[in-house]
Design an enzyme around this catalytic site. Structure first.
Site, short mmCIF file in Angstrom:
data_model
loop_
_atom_site.label_atom_id
_atom_site.label_comp_id
_atom_site.label_asym_id
_atom_site.label_seq_id
_atom_site.Cartn_x
_atom_site.Cartn_y
_atom_site.Cartn_z
N GLY A 275 -16.15 -25.43 -30.36
CA GLY A 275 -15.54 -26.74 -30.19
C GLY A 275 -14.03 -26.67 -30.11
N VAL A 276 -13.44 -27.77 -29.66
CA VAL A 276 -11.99 -27.86 -29.46
C VAL A 276 -11.28 -28.03 -30.80
CG1 VAL A 276 -10.22 -29.10 -28.18
CG2 VAL A 276 -12.58 -29.12 -27.37
N GLY A 277 -10.12 -27.45 -30.94
CA GLY A 277 -9.28 -27.69 -32.11
C GLY A 277 -8.84 -26.42 -32.78
N SER A 278 -8.07 -26.59 -33.84
CA SER A 278 -7.48 -25.42 -34.50
C SER A 278 -8.54 -24.55 -35.15
CB SER A 278 -6.46 -25.88 -35.54
OG SER A 278 -5.32 -26.43 -34.90
N GLU A 302 -16.51 -25.71 -23.01
CA GLU A 302 -15.77 -26.68 -22.21
C GLU A 302 -14.27 -26.40 -22.15
OE1 GLU A 302 -16.98 -30.43 -24.03
OE2 GLU A 302 -15.17 -30.49 -25.23
N ASN A 392 -11.48 -38.51 -32.89
CA ASN A 392 -11.26 -38.20 -31.48
C ASN A 392 -12.34 -38.80 -30.58
OD1 ASN A 392 -9.05 -36.63 -32.19
ND2 ASN A 392 -10.23 -34.74 -32.23
N GLY A 396 -17.67 -33.16 -26.19
CA GLY A 396 -18.81 -32.35 -25.75
C GLY A 396 -19.66 -31.84 -26.89
#
Lengths: 497, 497
Positions: A275-278, A302, A392, A396
């Site tokens: 997943g997206v993020g730090s 993604e 957020n 996805g």
């Protein structure tokens, strides 16, 4: 659409055009382009992972006459859209994602009507009325490109849903951005599917296959304006991994090494999504330490984040399929200086392809996503603080958690400096149901939920909670008693939030 | 697996074998077959929609020595499994569905460990450790068939996950049932996919295509016993549609007629799915009254229920794709007397194909499923009463709600003779998230949620609640205030359950 045979659009075999502006194009200033957008309109904008979004036209819109706009992006975009159009009061509705603090605050105060939508489905939702309430007035696509012709464009640092938006739009406005390398054309593979019920299978037999070349094509009559710009993206800033992040990564690594050795689906190849993020970025970085043996390892997700570049450089990763180069400023610089080399291993696709349930299934993706909180039975809240305030949006996460063959939720066991447990009796919101989370990893260990009944799940999840909350979780479980397959004490269920 | 070229297995072009027992087979009595099953084992049984399940071997198991069994079916099965093995104490674990009252009671009392799983994924879960905790001891497939050879069988009234179960099993026991017509071979199309990451696209370009013929193939060495039986299925009993069912059907009809006229995806064809049960059956029956114009209409779901037979007979339906003939006793009799004619329009598939996300997307399916309750923001509880007591399990509802292009939840606005609202502030369990329910239909109207923000959704859903509960819902909404994208008053959220 113009006959592809007579179009000047670049193709898969010859992806990089000789110039950035080809043919007789309607060149406009940002202000002139903004004035083409009527008072009431749906803006369908490029952008995903904070990059590849149009900048000057939204800025000019915000400075111009008042409007009532719906703004639909692929994913995260920058301040020119999610700050300026909010502050000007022009943005009335927003889909599907709000990582930007300004837009998020407006959403949480009810000034902007918002709904988060699954990324994989948004292209079809725009086509077939799936966000009907929000599709108001004229539909105008505003897309950043590295090159443009009369009936085509080449996207920049992300693709997102630009192909569907351009197809759906009444008019198309292109921002041709010279700050984005023309060589990005080598990274893109823009496959567009036919509409159901005549949709064909996605023609990929390997996650890194490329089929269609970099061009998004459209009817030449739609191109209303081409604006030149050289303003850079305002991309993500990643924080350094914390000690907790590193322990989570270590626990994930140990789990994956065991799983790889026993799961026949992972015998010859491992396709991973993060997943997206730090935290996602930190976990990607930890991949380099895993013993994959002679398995082919690919990233099938993604976003390409900085954490992947080291592995690509070291040859530890066969390649990456995504829809966005969601890199930091340094990551972007590193990528831009070596676009041609990276392009050999990295492919960007439209977001309905990168996140397609069909491909996540076909390639047996192992999905790793984060969350706000997880309940004792494995239900996952990925979007709402105390059930009310959105962070957020689902993005996805649901595409991968729902369709991957092994769905892992990785999260710190606490929030707010340890004052709040992220393992709770009942989540205040559910984004991924108990059916879709197979494994939960915290800094305190791994809860393997596969095949466990709810009663067994509650024990496994309590064991990976922070020790200071485990007694309270057991006390909840006792209050819940033994009635039902999924025991609850609903009266006290939300006292944790 | 035996070379298909030398197998006696029937093929797509010649589906009906000359005899029911072909070749040198290990004929056994039910008791002899039961004795082959070790004390600790995982039984992988055929059966879906209450039909096509093995009967005599489970009955003999229940009457025999004590065992510790995990039982995994495709869907609903009869009393010989879900009553007898529960009462004997042999069933310790159960996946993925418990419509049977005896098994359900044991699950809710914690005597049987259970987890409901998405139907589409169960085949892969059995193959790749997705229900790892429950896969104990030897794996024995017990499958009902209309015909069997040394390395093949033809399933009876349902397919479910029999192909994956036979593939995964150490041993295979077949119940050859003479009460099920041999001609059912004409209905089946058993396509089995390769494992990820080398999985190929499902080779169907139309929902009614047939490709592979009726045989489930296996390694000849696995066939441990063939038991003969002539015991009939114990199928569903449907109640007559109530006045509320008929009003819901009428509201659904009105909505679909408008939607068909404006949704480009539905311009030439409409592919519909309905959930299992009496309401689903009533809604299927109401299809005959819809003005589809010259569109092709097909049923693309998991069960063929009685409601579809009239439409097939009248030629109003092009055909049906499913995994089970979940018919009443009368419906079964009607089908059996005309198998060859019905077989021209009806195809049964393995449940991971009938419910495949890939196909639900490809064919633009419109999914209609029911629920226990829906909350003000569109989250759907389809499985748990008061969050604790499971009803049947999620079944295929998540496969269709999540992947269809238009997801409709149809339910009565109240339960318990009007004392309980099914539109509630917060559901006590979530099976389908707010992202997957597009439209909610009750007897009081249609709430079209597409593109609406949570605030707007709460108004639309209050309007289709029973009028006697609307003031209370508005009062909750006022207590929740205006903080956050999804306002809640968590302290009083579950006071309705």
């Amino acid at each position: 659409m113009t006959d592809p045979a007579v179009s000047t659009a670049p193709t898969a075999s010859d992806p990089v055009p000789s110039e950035r502006l080809i043919g007789d194009l309607p060149r406009r200033t940002p202000r002139e382009a903004a004035e083409l957008i009527p008072e009431r309109a749906t803006l369908l904008v490029s952008g995903f992972g904070g990059v590849g979004y149009p900048k000057l036209v939204p800025e000019a819109l915000a400075a111009g006459d008042p409007r009532e706009l719906t703004v639909v992006s692929g994913g995260g975009v920058g301040d020119e859209i999610d700050r300026d159009l909010v502050e000007s009061g022009d943005m009335r509705r927003r889909y599907p994602f709000v990582p930007n603090e300004h837009a998020r605050e407006a959403v949480n105060e009810g000034r902007v009507q918002f709904h988060d939508r699954h990324i994989s489905r948004l292209a079809d939702e725009v086509r077939f009325g799936g966000i009907r309430e929000g599709m108001v007035g004229e539909r105008v696509a505003v897309v950043e490109a590295v090159a443009v012709g009369p009936d085509w464009l080449i996207p920049s640092t992300s693709i997102g849903h630009a192909p569907a938006y351009v197809e759906t739009a009444d008019r198309v406005i292109v921002e041709m951005n010279r700050a984005q390398p023309l060589e990005l054309a080598r990274v893109h593979d823009v496959h567009v599917r036919a509409d159901p019920p005549n949709r064909e299978p996605i023609p990929l037999s390997d996650p890194l296959d490329e089929t269609d070349g970099p061009a998004i094509r459209f009817d030449a009559g739609k191109l209303a304006a081409v604006v030149k710009t050289d303003r850079a993206d305002d991309p993500y800033e990643f924080r350094e991994p914390s000690a907790v992040d590193e322990t989570i990564a270590e626990n994930l690594r140990s789990f994956l090494e065991v799983e790889i050795g026993r799961n026949p689906m992972l015998a010859s190849a491992v396709n991973l999504q993060f997943g997206v993020g730090s935290l996602g970025n930190a976990l990607m970085g930890a991949l380099a330490d895993i013993e994959f043996g002679d398995r082919d390892v690919a990233y099938v997700g993604e976003v390409v984040q900085d954490g992947l570049l080291d592995m690509l450089d070291a040859g530890d990763l066969r390649g990456a399929s995504a829809t966005s180069l969601a890199l930091s400023a340094e990551g972007q610089e590193r990528f831009f200086e070596n676009v041609a080399e990276y392009a050999a291993d990295v492919v960007l696709r439209p977001a309905d392809i990168s996140n397609a349930p069909e491909l996540i299934d076909r390639f047996g993706v192992v999905g790793v996503n984060s969350a706000v909180e997880v309940d004792l039975y494995g239900n996952v809240n990925a979007t709402h603080i105390r059930g009310t305030h959105i962070v957020n949006g689902i993005g996805g996460g649901g595409d991968f958690s729902r369709n991957c063959r092994l769905g892992i939720i990785a999260l710190p066991s606490t929030a707010v400096d340890g004052d709040v447990s992220r393992i709770v009796p009942v989540t205040s919101h559910v984004d991924h149901t108990e059916h879709d989370a197979s494994v939960v990893v915290t800094e305190h260990g791994v809860a393997d939920l596969r095949g466990k009944s709810p009663r067994e799940r509650s024990a496994a999840l309590t064991a990976v909670a922070d020790p200071s909350f485990q007694d309270d979780l057991r006390a909840y479980r006792e209050r819940a008693g033994e009635g039902g397959n999924t025991p609850h004490d609903l009266g006290s269920a939300h006292s944790w939030q």
